[in-house]
Enzyme design. Structure first.
Site, PDB file in Angstrom:
ATOM      1  N   SER A 114       1.014  -1.359   0.160  1.00  0.00           N
ATOM      2  CA  SER A 114       0.090   0.094   0.136  1.00  0.00           C
ATOM      3  C   SER A 114       1.003   1.339   0.123  1.00  0.00           C
ATOM      4  O   SER A 114       2.222   1.303   0.159  1.00  0.00           O
ATOM      5  CB  SER A 114      -0.833   0.179   1.503  1.00  0.00           C
ATOM      6  OG  SER A 114      -1.556   1.083   1.492  1.00  0.00           O
TER       7      SER A 114
ATOM      8  N   TYR B 165      -2.730  -1.172  10.392  1.00  0.00           N
ATOM      9  CA  TYR B 165      -2.714  -1.349   8.727  1.00  0.00           C
ATOM     10  C   TYR B 165      -1.356  -1.019   8.374  1.00  0.00           C
ATOM     11  O   TYR B 165      -0.666  -1.838   7.505  1.00  0.00           O
ATOM     12  CB  TYR B 165      -3.563  -0.439   8.338  1.00  0.00           C
ATOM     13  CG  TYR B 165      -3.930  -0.442   6.747  1.00  0.00           C
ATOM     14  CD1 TYR B 165      -4.764  -1.388   6.237  1.00  0.00           C
ATOM     15  CD2 TYR B 165      -3.167   0.274   5.604  1.00  0.00           C
ATOM     16  CE1 TYR B 165      -4.895  -1.567   4.790  1.00  0.00           C
ATOM     17  CE2 TYR B 165      -3.427   0.331   4.439  1.00  0.00           C
ATOM     18  CZ  TYR B 165      -4.209  -0.800   3.892  1.00  0.00           C
ATOM     19  OH  TYR B 165      -4.596  -0.776   2.630  1.00  0.00           O
TER      20      TYR B 165
END
Length: 298
Positions: free
Chosen positions: A144, A157
């Site tokens: 990401s 995350y």
């Protein structure tokens, strides 16, 4: 791998978003696909779309929890049995969990780590022998933008996505040394127009840091989803054909990567400053609405 025609690709998280779009674009290029997801309804829709898009392409599907190691290995074996070989594995499935570190729920931390990180590890290890056997293989692991930079309330995350990045970069170096016909790419998407924000989990304490409740936070994040899933898939597939070590998806990912490399410490202060400004605006907005409501009731 200069062409996907006649190849076989396995894709996790294919019931929607980037996973579905990757399946469709690969099918258009003559690539057979084995897709999986926990969402059986969305998965069935993807199968339907693939068949309509490329009638001559073989598509198989499997309900799958990527955090289940045994299930992942079974799917890898079944994919090879159904298609005769596997050339690509897209470890794409992912979830989001937002909370300040102080309020992390360990069960939810294990949940997000199981999907975002262990799912990638299991997918890589389960499919690697099959990819080597094919003679021409590629592992595509989705990290990401948040695998490049950190963000308040995104510690869990960030942890999963930084882990995917490190795992994949080490893997790529090992594959280069082995010269076994298999390669690997770490993918770093910015804001992609998918449902990940809507499906994300957030703790009640998130409002303390952002000034917005979880629903408002999801709406806020979605404003920054500027790259379509179709564009993202196109960038990723071009990177695979170019055997790139990593790929930045979207102008936001490119810009943030440049800022982090240029200002490795200062970028954190910049983000904190922006977050504080947004929080102050949210608090001021709530106060105005409360005052207006009180005036109307009076």
């Amino acid at each position: 791998m200069k062409s996907f025609n006649g190849k076989v690709a396995a894709i996790t998280g294919a019931a929607s978003g980037m996973g579905r779009t990757l399946a469709l674009q690969l099918a258009k290029e003559g690539c057979h696909v084995s897709i999986s997801d926990v969402d059986t309804k969305g998965l069935a829709e993807t199968v339907k779309l693939v068949k309509a898009t490329a009638p001559n392409v073989k598509v198989t599907s499997q309900q799958l929890d990527v955090s289940n190691r045994e299930a992942m290995y079974a799917w890898a074996d079944q994919t090879t049995k159904d298609h005769g070989k596997v050339n690509l594995i897209f470890n794409n499935a992912g979830v989001a969990y937002a909370t300040p570190v102080e309020h992390i729920d360990y069960d939810k931390f294990e949940w997000i780590m199981g999907i975002n990180f262990w799912g990638v590890v299991y997918g890589t290890k389960a499919f690697l022998p099959h990819l080597k056997a094919s003679g021409e293989g590629h592992i595509i692991n989705t990290s990401s933008l948040f695998g490049l930079c950190a963000q308040p309330t995104q510690s869990t995350y960030n942890a999963t996505k930084f882990a995917v990045r490190g795992f994949t970069e080490s893997l790529r170096q090992e594959l280069d040394m082995m010269n076994c016909g298999v390669s690997a790419t770490s993918v770093h998407p910015g804001g992609i127009k998918t449902a990940i924000a809507r499906k994300s989990v957030a703790s009640p304490e998130i409002e303390e840091f952002t000034g917005a409740d979880s629903e408002q936070g999801k709406e806020f994040f979605e404003k920054f989803f500027i790259t379509s899933a179709e564009k993202a898939a196109d960038i990723i597939l071009k990177a695979v054909k170019g055997n790139k070590r990593r790929v930045l998806v979207g102008p936001d990912a490119v810009a943030m990567d440049a800022m982090v490399r240029t200002l490795p410490e200062t970028y954190q202060a910049i983000i904190v400053g922006q977050m504080k400004k947004m929080r102050d605006k949210q608090i001021a907005r709530k106060k105005r609405k409360a005052a207006e409501k009180q005036t109307q009731s009076a």
